[in-house]
Design an enzyme around this catalytic site. Structure first.
Site, PDB file in Angstrom:
ATOM      1  N   HIS A 170       0.836  -1.219   0.000  1.00  0.00           N
ATOM      2  CA  HIS A 170       0.000   0.000   0.000  1.00  0.00           C
ATOM      3  C   HIS A 170       0.871   1.269   0.000  1.00  0.00           C
ATOM      4  O   HIS A 170       0.885   2.028   0.971  1.00  0.00           O
ATOM      5  CB  HIS A 170      -0.873  -0.072   1.264  1.00  0.00           C
ATOM      6  CG  HIS A 170      -1.973   0.914   1.405  1.00  0.00           C
ATOM      7  ND1 HIS A 170      -1.798   2.279   1.413  1.00  0.00           N
ATOM      8  CD2 HIS A 170      -3.312   0.736   1.587  1.00  0.00           C
ATOM      9  CE1 HIS A 170      -2.947   2.882   1.581  1.00  0.00           C
ATOM     10  NE2 HIS A 170      -3.886   1.984   1.676  1.00  0.00           N
ATOM     11  N   GLU A 274      -1.110   1.587  -5.157  1.00  0.00           N
ATOM     12  CA  GLU A 274      -0.966   0.356  -4.375  1.00  0.00           C
ATOM     13  C   GLU A 274      -0.982  -0.878  -5.285  1.00  0.00           C
ATOM     14  O   GLU A 274      -1.910  -1.048  -6.088  1.00  0.00           O
ATOM     15  CB  GLU A 274      -2.085   0.270  -3.346  1.00  0.00           C
ATOM     16  CG  GLU A 274      -2.180   1.510  -2.464  1.00  0.00           C
ATOM     17  CD  GLU A 274      -3.521   1.649  -1.787  1.00  0.00           C
ATOM     18  OE1 GLU A 274      -4.141   0.602  -1.464  1.00  0.00           O
ATOM     19  OE2 GLU A 274      -3.971   2.796  -1.590  1.00  0.00           O
TER      20      GLU A 274
HETATM   21  O1  TA6 Z   1      -6.224   1.769  -0.173  1.00  0.00           O
HETATM   22  C1  TA6 Z   1      -7.137   2.812   0.056  1.00  0.00           C
HETATM   23  C2  TA6 Z   1      -7.844   2.541   1.369  1.00  0.00           C
HETATM   24  O2  TA6 Z   1      -8.520   1.315   1.339  1.00  0.00           O
HETATM   25  C3  TA6 Z   1      -8.767   3.720   1.657  1.00  0.00           C
HETATM   26  O3  TA6 Z   1     -10.113   3.337   1.592  1.00  0.00           O
HETATM   27  C4  TA6 Z   1      -8.329   4.187   3.049  1.00  0.00           C
HETATM   28  O4  TA6 Z   1      -9.086   3.567   4.035  1.00  0.00           O
HETATM   29  C5  TA6 Z   1      -6.867   3.750   3.046  1.00  0.00           C
HETATM   30  O5  TA6 Z   1      -6.885   2.477   2.443  1.00  0.00           O
HETATM   31  C6  TA6 Z   1      -6.175   3.778   4.379  1.00  0.00           C
HETATM   32  O6  TA6 Z   1      -6.667   2.766   5.210  1.00  0.00           O
HETATM   33  P1  TA6 Z   1      -6.125   2.729   6.738  1.00  0.00           P
HETATM   34  O7  TA6 Z   1      -6.753   1.533   7.353  1.00  0.00           O
HETATM   35  O8  TA6 Z   1      -4.622   2.614   6.663  1.00  0.00           O
HETATM   36  O9  TA6 Z   1      -6.536   4.049   7.339  1.00  0.00           O
END
Ligand code: TA6
Length: 305
Positions: A170, A274
């Site tokens: 990510h 990601e």
């Molecule tokens: O990858 C994007 C995502 O799924 C968004 O929806 C947002 O929630 C981000 O990940 C960050 O997630 P986190 O659990 O690290 O706050």
């Protein structure tokens, strides 16, 4: 875990060092002629990568937690064994438990002017409390001789029953101003628009640009992406293997304001591209099998000709 700052990971020529990082968490620093990287053993979380002669490519929030029970905000969180909220139990850790688990350093291997560290996480009573499966994760963080960073996550099913995972590397990239950047490589690809009722849409031929909260899961794509940041003078290539989804995310003002570990004014300085397998791109592993997902990040300005 509070690291013993004097503890050197066994490695030739002392290229790697475990020291006390933020919050007293153990941080592995990799230094070699091709660049430098930092990896917290908490979550095997890469928080920094600077190619030789270059500048920091990753973004971390100044408000990130550095606590054993919380994920670090920024760098490259490892989302495993599920991407996003758990499909059946919202009480389970978002994006799975790998990023809030303590990993072990297995080895440090110099590769010419490059350098690689291998970390490991195996099923244990804590992981089984979240997900009752037998697995081993092996994560290689490699600074390549060409100044690129390659992250390679191998999942092994060490049990006697098949299991399904969704996953992501990510990656948070630093940018000058997200309102001035473009992402190319996903023209014509179908995506789930998570800020518009999870409707299925299709990317046009135009680059991805940002003028609002953006949270898209591009499906069935193995394409490289290129992050164009003319104001910052960056052209960052994100290539991948073993991944059929690419997620593009910027929280914009309102969502950034709702996240305690994300400065209200920080959202213009970052964008996530990601490398993932999410939603319909879930991966099933039979007993004894393994699956590899990898991403390679490079800034063309700092690649030796
Ligand atoms: O990858 C994007 C995502 O799924 C968004 O929806 C947002 O929630 C981000 O990940 C960050 O997630 P986190 O659990 O690290 O706050």
């Amino acid at each position: 875990m509070t690291a013993d700052p004097s503890k050197h990971v066994p490695s030739p020529e002392g290229l790697a060092e475990i020291e006390q990082g933020a919050g007293g968490l153990a941080k592995l620093t990799l230094r070699c002629p091709a660049g430098e990287a930092e990896v917290y053993l908490h979550g095997a979380h890469v928080t920094s990568f600077v190619p030789a002669g270059g500048e920091e490519l990753l973004w971390c929030s100044r408000k990130s937690w550095f606590q054993a029970d919380k994920p670090i905000r920024g760098g490259v969180p490892i989302c495993f064994p599920w991407f996003g909220p758990h499909p059946d139990d919202a009480a389970l850790p978002g994006h799975g438990f790998a990023r809030v688990s303590q990993w072990q350093v297995d080895s440090i291997d110099p590769a010419g002017p490059g350098l690689a560290a291998t970390l490991r996480l195996e099923a244990n009573p804590c992981t089984r409390s979240f997900w009752d499966r037998a697995f081993r994760l092996v994560y290689e963080v490699r600074i390549q001789p060409d100044g690129a960073l390659r992250l390679r996550l191998t999942t092994q099913n060490t049990g006697s029953e098949a299991f399904e995972i969704t996953e992501a590397l990510h990656t948070y990239f630093g940018v000058s101003d997200v309102r001035q950047v473009e992402i190319t490589g996903l023209a014509g690809v179908e995506y789930i628009d998570k800020v518009d009722g999870a409707n299925r849409k299709r990317q046009g031929d135009e680059p991805i640009r940002f003028d609002r909260e953006t949270d898209r899961v591009y499906l069935d794509t193995q394409a490289d992406c290129v992050l164009h940041d003319p104001q910052g003078g960056r052209v960052v290539t994100v290539s991948k293997d073993g991944s059929n989804s690419t997620v593009v995310w910027n929280p914009w003002t309102a969502k950034a304001g709702r996240m305690e570990d994300f400065g209200d004014d920080e959202w213009p300085g970052m964008v996530c591209i990601e490398t993932a397998n999410a939603h319909v791109n879930a991966v099933t592993l039979d007993p004894g099998s393994e699956h590899v997902i990898s991403t390679t990040i490079s800034d063309r300005r700092y690649q030796p000709v």
